[in-house]
Design a protein around this motif. Sequence first.
Motif, short mmCIF file in Angstrom:
data_model
loop_
_atom_site.label_atom_id
_atom_site.label_comp_id
_atom_site.label_asym_id
_atom_site.label_seq_id
_atom_site.Cartn_x
_atom_site.Cartn_y
_atom_site.Cartn_z
N GLU A 1 4.67 5.67 -5.32
CA GLU A 1 4.78 5.70 -6.78
C GLU A 1 3.81 6.71 -7.39
N LYS A 2 2.61 6.76 -6.87
CA LYS A 2 1.61 7.70 -7.39
C LYS A 2 2.05 9.14 -7.12
N GLU A 3 2.55 9.39 -5.93
CA GLU A 3 3.01 10.74 -5.58
C GLU A 3 4.21 11.15 -6.42
N THR B 1 0.83 -1.20 0.00
CA THR B 1 0.00 0.00 0.00
C THR B 1 0.87 1.25 0.00
N LYS B 2 1.86 1.29 0.85
CA LYS B 2 2.74 2.45 0.95
C LYS B 2 3.55 2.64 -0.34
N ALA C 1 4.89 10.14 -9.47
CA ALA C 1 4.40 10.42 -10.83
C ALA C 1 3.76 11.80 -10.89
N ARG C 2 2.99 12.16 -9.87
CA ARG C 2 2.38 13.50 -9.83
C ARG C 2 3.45 14.59 -9.74
N LYS C 3 4.46 14.34 -8.94
CA LYS C 3 5.55 15.30 -8.78
C LYS C 3 6.30 15.51 -10.10
N LYS C 4 6.59 14.40 -10.79
CA LYS C 4 7.29 14.48 -12.06
C LYS C 4 6.47 15.25 -13.10
N ALA C 5 5.17 14.96 -13.16
CA ALA C 5 4.30 15.66 -14.11
C ALA C 5 4.24 17.15 -13.79
N ARG C 6 4.18 17.50 -12.52
CA ARG C 6 4.14 18.90 -12.12
C ARG C 6 5.43 19.62 -12.50
N ILE C 7 6.56 18.97 -12.31
CA ILE C 7 7.85 19.56 -12.66
C ILE C 7 7.95 19.76 -14.18
#
Length: 82
Positions: A55-57, A49-50, A59-65
């Motif tokens: 991994e999801k966080e 779960t962790k 991916a969001r961080k990379k997309a935001r950058i």
Amino acid sequence: MLFLLLGLILSGLKYLEMTQVATWPWYVVLAPFGLAVLWWSWADWSGYTKRKAVEKEEARKKARIEKSRDNLGLTPASRRKR
């Protein structure tokens, strides 16, 4: 989540005495709920779960950058989305 959905469907069919499920014993109908508890216990114990949350966080961080770089014009022209 699949086990939970299956348990709800089977419980509803048993309660309403529909189809072949009406003749099944209750322990068979309620077994998917037990499997869901086992799955969630294993997922928490093993770190699954962790790991998925991280991994999801990431991916969001990379997309935001990448979006910020595109907006600032810091990416090569060949990579820019138009």
